[in-house]
Design a protein around this motif. Sequence first.
Motif, PDB file in Angstrom:
ATOM      1  N   ARG A 109       0.837  -1.212   0.000  1.00 57.24           N
ATOM      2  CA  ARG A 109       0.000   0.000   0.000  1.00 57.24           C
ATOM      3  C   ARG A 109       0.866   1.254   0.000  1.00 57.24           C
ATOM      4  N   ASP A 110       1.860   1.298   0.862  1.00 62.77           N
ATOM      5  CA  ASP A 110       2.715   2.483   0.966  1.00 62.77           C
ATOM      6  C   ASP A 110       3.514   2.712  -0.316  1.00 62.77           C
ATOM      7  N   PHE A 111       3.984   1.616  -0.924  1.00 60.95           N
ATOM      8  CA  PHE A 111       4.749   1.759  -2.165  1.00 60.95           C
ATOM      9  C   PHE A 111       3.861   2.319  -3.269  1.00 60.95           C
ATOM     10  N   ILE A 112       2.634   1.818  -3.362  1.00 62.91           N
ATOM     11  CA  ILE A 112       1.706   2.310  -4.380  1.00 62.91           C
ATOM     12  C   ILE A 112       1.434   3.803  -4.188  1.00 62.91           C
ATOM     13  N   GLU A 113       1.210   4.202  -2.943  1.00 61.89           N
ATOM     14  CA  GLU A 113       0.915   5.616  -2.682  1.00 61.89           C
ATOM     15  C   GLU A 113       2.126   6.509  -2.946  1.00 61.89           C
ATOM     16  N   SER A 114       3.331   5.967  -2.793  1.00 57.21           N
ATOM     17  CA  SER A 114       4.544   6.773  -2.981  1.00 57.21           C
ATOM     18  C   SER A 114       5.050   6.773  -4.417  1.00 57.21           C
ATOM     19  N   HIS A 115       4.912   5.635  -5.133  1.00 63.66           N
ATOM     20  CA  HIS A 115       5.591   5.501  -6.423  1.00 63.66           C
ATOM     21  C   HIS A 115       4.671   5.168  -7.596  1.00 63.66           C
ATOM     22  N   VAL A 116       3.449   4.731  -7.340  1.00 66.55           N
ATOM     23  CA  VAL A 116       2.553   4.357  -8.435  1.00 66.55           C
ATOM     24  C   VAL A 116       1.479   5.423  -8.654  1.00 66.55           C
ATOM     25  N   ARG A 117       0.706   5.712  -7.635  1.00 66.54           N
ATOM     26  CA  ARG A 117      -0.377   6.678  -7.794  1.00 66.54           C
ATOM     27  C   ARG A 117       0.123   8.049  -8.270  1.00 66.54           C
ATOM     28  N   PRO A 118       1.246   8.582  -7.732  1.00 61.47           N
ATOM     29  CA  PRO A 118       1.717   9.890  -8.218  1.00 61.47           C
ATOM     30  C   PRO A 118       2.111   9.877  -9.692  1.00 61.47           C
ATOM     31  N   ASN A 119       2.370   8.685 -10.256  1.00 65.78           N
ATOM     32  CA  ASN A 119       2.805   8.580 -11.649  1.00 65.78           C
ATOM     33  C   ASN A 119       1.704   8.052 -12.574  1.00 65.78           C
ATOM     34  N   ASP A 120       0.465   7.995 -12.080  1.00 61.23           N
ATOM     35  CA  ASP A 120      -0.612   7.441 -12.895  1.00 61.23           C
ATOM     36  C   ASP A 120      -0.853   8.284 -14.143  1.00 61.23           C
ATOM     37  N   ALA A 121      -0.821   9.602 -13.997  1.00 62.86           N
ATOM     38  CA  ALA A 121      -1.011  10.473 -15.161  1.00 62.86           C
ATOM     39  C   ALA A 121       0.115  10.283 -16.172  1.00 62.86           C
ATOM     40  N   LEU A 122       1.345  10.107 -15.671  1.00 60.55           N
ATOM     41  CA  LEU A 122       2.489   9.884 -16.554  1.00 60.55           C
ATOM     42  C   LEU A 122       2.343   8.564 -17.304  1.00 60.55           C
ATOM     43  N   TYR A 123       1.828   7.554 -16.624  1.00 56.06           N
ATOM     44  CA  TYR A 123       1.585   6.253 -17.264  1.00 56.06           C
ATOM     45  C   TYR A 123       0.658   6.420 -18.462  1.00 56.06           C
TER      46      TYR A 123
END
Length: 428
Positions: free
Chosen positions: A17-31
């Motif tokens: 959960r913490d990894f997703i909030e730190s490294h995945v969700r912030p980059n969703d628009a970039l994806y």
Amino acid sequence: MDFDLTERQTHWRDRVRDFIESHVRPNDALYHQQQLEGGRWKVLPVIEEAKAKAKAAGIWNLFMPPSSGRPNVDDSVAFEGPGLTNLEYALCAEEMGRIEWASEVFNCSAPDTGNMEVFMRYGTAAQKAKWMVPLMNGEIRSAFLMTEPQVASSDATNIECRIERDGEDYVINGTKWWSSGAGDPRCAVTILMGKTDFEAKKHQQQSMILVPMDAKGLTVKRPLTVFGYDDAPHGHMEIELKDVRVNAEEAMLLGEGRGFEIAQGRLGPGRIHHCMRTIGAAESALEAMTKRLLSRVAFGKRLADQSVWEQRVAEARIDIEMTRLLCLKAADMMDKVGNKTAQGEIAMIKVQAPRMALRIIDDAIQAHGGAGVSQDFNLAKAYAGIRTLRLADGPDEVHNRSIARIEFGKYGDIAAKLPSSGDMGVAR
């Protein structure tokens, strides 16, 4: 019955959960931006960067339960991962399901997870070294080829793809489709199910064989769309195999006629992995719906204050909670008594989870109005993807049939006591 999470369960869930909030969700628009740039079938840098971070953090290859090895298979090449139980992994997979590309970041996306489990359970040391190790390292991707366009593949005994021995080789001829993952340029190997003996007993005609994607005679005919989405760069491909040759010793898995045995070992965990992620997708849809209802006004009051939406939000929360409990029960049973004994629970969650998520996503689309069916909120794509799960790994009807047969089996003695139809006479 204890519903509290153990320290280990909480530890792994929170790390994901913490990894997703730190490294995945912030980059969703970039994806999504990178998906739109250049060609459709490519490697996305945003995923590769996140994968490197997850791997370095040890949040990697979480899906393989500790009991996956088989004592009768050469295990000299071990699977590298933390060995989470199905129950522990269920909690992590739900977190991954909240964002469509999160599972790949942890090397936990289909069909690679199921294929790695096949290699671990049934592969030789050479097959593991050549294919499983680079899959474990996230260096290549893979595909699984079973479904065919000309037959009802919900009954896999119908498949017509031919695997024929010719000297030291097998020669493969047939057409497969819905070959998920075959669009990725990193897809290096497929596990194909075909028939080696059309005259054998019904469930001993099929075999599974390894086919490199660059094999001569293998042609990717086209990508198939799901309600217009091509799911690039993953994709669902139609593949033609025309006189494809592979070395018999290197390619055959477990042995001729054992394809169904492998399929049952592969599909049980894969089915429940989909369900775990689907619960996460439902949670995301409920969150989006709730925020929209609280922020929009119609006819003089917030949408959230309209009674119809109160009912829908309440039902969504109830459905998610019930489905999560069933999913966790199925995972727990798989850990404690094995996939075969848990087949009823696996079938039930396979039917329930997509249906539940589709209802909630549909309500979320309705709450967003015209925006809900656009690309701006990802709800339409989520609906399309999860709608396929009512067909993937067996359609609802097949799983419902299994559930019903289990129920009928509980009362078999009643059927034995009934008179035969010839003794019942004619009602007047």
